[in-house]
Scaffold this motif. Structure first.
Motif, PDB file in Angstrom:
ATOM      1  N   ALA A  20      55.061  13.570  16.357  1.00 35.82           N
ATOM      2  CA  ALA A  20      54.591  14.687  15.542  1.00 35.82           C
ATOM      3  C   ALA A  20      55.052  14.538  14.093  1.00 35.82           C
ATOM      4  CB  ALA A  20      55.087  16.002  16.125  1.00 35.82           C
ATOM      5  N   PHE A 113      57.907  22.436  10.804  1.00 40.32           N
ATOM      6  CA  PHE A 113      57.728  21.982  12.191  1.00 40.32           C
ATOM      7  C   PHE A 113      58.992  22.237  13.009  1.00 40.32           C
ATOM      8  CE2 PHE A 113      58.430  18.483  15.239  1.00 40.32           C
ATOM      9  CZ  PHE A 113      57.408  18.782  16.143  1.00 40.32           C
ATOM     10  N   LEU A 138      53.238  21.569  15.968  1.00 40.67           N
ATOM     11  CA  LEU A 138      52.522  20.528  15.229  1.00 40.67           C
ATOM     12  C   LEU A 138      51.185  21.053  14.729  1.00 40.67           C
ATOM     13  CD1 LEU A 138      52.117  17.602  14.290  1.00 40.67           C
ATOM     14  CD2 LEU A 138      51.199  17.095  16.570  1.00 40.67           C
TER      15      LEU A 138
END
Length: 548
Positions: A20, A113, A138
Motif C-alpha cells: 500500500a 494511511f 489505502l
C-alpha cells in the motif's frame, strides 16, 4: 480464480501495508509528474523570487523571524525555512520547489494511511472494518492524494503553506495514535507535541490540532474527556500551549500584515454569510471536482436568498456532526474534523485576500472521502472498494490534466477568467500579462472590465492607463493614471507613467512635475532620467521652432 488468489494473498497484513505504501508513493508521483515545468505564479513571486530572507540559511533568525507585508510566508517561519532550504540546494530552479511540494504531499499521504489503518483497528471499529482495514485506509488515502482539489496546494508552489501544515498536522495525529497504542512509550506522545508546534509554524490551520487530538482520544480510546485528560493531561497542556506560539506569530506580524481581520467593506457577518456558500461548494467539489478555479477573488454573499439556505444546510451538517461525535461515532469525528480544520479561514474572521479558495480543502476533504467510503463499506462490504479505486484513477487523470493549466501565468489566469468572468483580480492579472507581452488592445479590454468591477484598484488603473497610452488614447490614459496615483500616491511608477502620458500629449509643464517627483523618489533610475532629459530636449526644440 487468479483475482481471488491475488486478493487472498493480500490478506497478509504486513505485506499489504508495504504494498500500500509503495502504491501511494508511485501513483501520487505519477499524478504530479507533469507539474515540474510550471513557473512561479502569483503569490509564488513574493514568497520565493522576491523574498530576500530565503537567500541564506544563516543566521537562522533572518529566515524564521516573523515577516512583514501579509504575504504567504508572513508569520509562517517553518514555511519560509522550507523555501530557504529549496533555495540553498537549487536557487530559483522551479523544479526543486515542485519536487519539494510533491515530497511533502507524498509523506502526508503516508501519514494519513497510517492514521486511518490504525484507527480502524480500535476496539469499537475492528468488528466492522478490521478485516479490510489496510485496503479501506489505502482506498481513502488514494482518493485523497490523487484528488484534483489538491493541485491548489501541490502544483501551486506558494500553497506549500497548506500542504506543509497538512503534513505536520497528519504526522502529529499519527504519532499521537502510536502513543495511544503503546502507553508505556511516552516518546510517541511527546513527539506529537513537537510536530504540533512545527505545524503551528506552517499555517494557522493547525490551531485545531490540540482539540482534535483530545477528541480522537475521547472518541476511540478514553471514552470521556475527563479520562483522556486524567491519563494524558500533561501532553494536552503542552499541545494547547502551542497556541501561545501562534498568538505571537499573529501579533508580531500585525494580523499577518493586515491580511486577516475586519476591514473596510468586509465585516465579520458578511464573511460568515459567504462561508455557507463556500463550504457547500467545497463539499460539491470534494465529490465532483469541476470546475476547479485557481482564484475566486473576493465574492461576498449579501442577499438573504444567497446565504440563508446554504447557511442552514451547513449548520444542520455541523449539528449532526456534533451529535454523532457526542456518541463517539467515527463519522462524528470526521465531521468535527472537517469544520475544525476549516474554522480559521471559513468562519467569521475575514481573510481579506480571498473569501473562498480550493487550497483550504487540503485536509478537510479527508473527512468527506472517509465518510463516503466508510458508509459505503458498512452497507455493501468490500465489493465497493474497486469502484472507489476506479474513482481514484479518474481523480488522478483529472489531476494530470489540471497540472497543464499551471504551465504559464497566462494559461492559469485565462482559465480563471473563463470560469469566473466577474473576478476583477483575474481580469486585472491577465490584462497585466497581455500588457507585458505587447498585446495592448487585448490588455485594454480586460483591464477596463476589471476597473468597472473594482474601480478602487490602483494597480489595475495604472495598467489600464498604460494600455490606453499604448493604443493611442492619451487623454483617457492620463485620466486613468491620475486616478491611479490618487488611489496610491506611493506607487513606485505612478508619477513616471503619468509623466510619460502627459509628455506625449504635449503637456510638458505637468509632465515635468511628475517626472521630477519620480526622479526624486528613485534618483538611480536611468529610465526616469532619460524621460526628464527628453522633456528638456522637447522644450528646446519647441523654443527653436517658435517665431521670435
Amino acid at each position: 480464480m487468479l483475482g481471488k488468489r491475488l486478493f487472498s494473498s493480500l490478506q497478509n497484513e504486513t505485506t499489504t501495508r508495504w504494498l500500500a505504501c509503495f502504491a501511494i508513493i508511485f501513483v501520487t508521483a505519477f499524478a504530479y509528474h507533469n507539474s515540474f515545468p510550471g513557473p512561479f505564479i502569483f503569490d509564488d513571486l513574493n514568497a520565493i523570487p522576491n523574498n530576500q530572507t530565503i537567500r541564506t540559511l544563516w543566521p537562522l533568525w533572518t529566515v524564521i523571524k516573523p515577516l512583514e507585508g501579509g504575504g504567504t510566508v508572513c508569520g509562517r517561519p517553518v514555511l519560509n525555512l522550507s523555501f530557504a532550504l529549496n533555495y540553498a540546494f537549487g536557487g530559483l530552479d522551479v523544479r526543486g520547489y515542485h519536487l519539494g511540494n510533491l515530497l511533502i504531499h507524498i509523506f502526508a499521504a503516508l501519514a494519513l494511511f497510517g492514521i486511518l489503518h490504525r484507527t480502524l483497528l480500535w476496539t469499537g471499529l475492528r468488528a466492522r472494518f478490521g478485516r479490510d482495514s489496510v485496503l479501506i485506509a489505502l482506498t481513502i488515502t488514494m482518493l485523497w492524494s490523487l484528488h484534483p482539489l489538491q493541485t491548489a496546494s501541490v502544483t501551486y508552489i506558494a500553497q506549500r503553506a497548506e500542504s506543509l501544515a497538512g503534513l505536520f498536522y497528519l504526522l502529529t495525529l499519527y504519532l499521537f495514535v502510536r502513543g495511544l497504542e503503546s502507553s508505556a512509550n511516552r516518546a510517541w506522545l511527546w513527539g506529537s507535541v513537537a510536530t504540533c508546534a512545527i505545524a503551528i509554524g506552517c499555517k494557522e490551520v493547525a490551531v485545531s490540532l490540540p482539540l482534535m487530538a483530545l477528541i480522537y482520544d475521547r472518541t476511540f480510546v478514553a471514552g470521556t474527556f475527563r479520562e483522556a485528560w486524567r491519563q494524558r493531561g500533561r501532553v494536552y497542556l503542552a499541545m494547547f500551549s502551542t497556541w501561545m506560539l501562534l498568538g505571537y506569530f499573529i501579533f508580531a506580524t500585525n494580523s499577518r500584515g493586515g491580511s486577516t481581520g475586519v476591514a473596510d467593506g468586509l465585516s465579520s457577518l458578511e464573511y460568515l454569510q459567504t462561508q455557507g456558500c463556500a463550504i457547500l461548494e467545497y463539499l460539491r467539489l470534494s465529490i465532483w471536482p469541476n470546475p476547479l478555479i485557481f482564484d475566486y477573488g473576493i465574492p461576498v454573499a449579501l442577499e438573504p436568498r444567497q446565504y440563508l439556505l446554504p447557511g442552514l444546510i451547513v449548520v444542520m451538517v455541523l449539528i449532526f456532526s456534533l451529535i454523532a461525535a457526542w456518541y463517539r461515532s467515527v463519522f462524528g469525528f470526521f465531521g468535527v474534523w472537517f469544520f475544525a480544520v476549516l474554522a480559521p479561514s471559513s468562519s467569521f474572521v475575514p481573510v481579506l485576500t480571498q473569501t473562498m479558495a480550493c487550497h483550504r480543502m487540503y485536509l478537510p476533504v479527508i473527512s468527506v472521502l472517509a465518510v463516503i467510503v466508510l458508509t459505503a463499506y458498512s452497507r455493501f462490504g468490500r465489493a465497493v472498494l474497486p469502484i472507489f479505486a476506479a474513482a481514484a484513477l479518474a481523480f488522478g487523470l483529472i489531476t494530470i490534466q489540471r497540472n497543464l493549466d499551471y504551465r504559464s501565468e497566462a494559461l492559469i489566469w485565462s482559465d480563471t477568467v473563463e470560469k469566473c468572468p466577474a473576478n476583477s483580480r483575474a481580469l486585472g492579472n491577465l490584462g497585466a500579462i497581455f500588457l507585458r507581452e505587447g498585446r495592448f488592445e487585448d490588455a485594454r479590454v480586460l483591464l477596463e472590465e476589471s476597473v468597472r468591477i473594482n474601480p478602487g484598484d490602483a494597480s489595475t488603473r495604472s495598467n489600464l492607463g498604460i494600455a490606453l497610452f499604448q493604443t493611442g488614447r492619451s487623454e483617457q490614459a492620463s485620466e486613468e493614471l491620475s486616478m491611479a496615483l490618487a488611489l496610491n500616491p506611493e506607487k513606485e511608477n505612478g508619477h513616471l507613467n503619468l509623466g510619460m502620458a502627459l509628455a506625449q500629449m504635449g503637456r510638458l509643464d505637468e509632465a515635468e512635475i511628475h517626472l521630477n517627483e519620480a526622479l526624486k523618489r528613485n534618483p538611480g533610475d536611468a529610465a526616469i532620467r532619460d524621460a526628464v532629459e527628453g522633456i528638456r530636449l522637447k522644450r528646446e526644440t519647441l523654443e527653436r521652432q517658435s517665431p521670435p
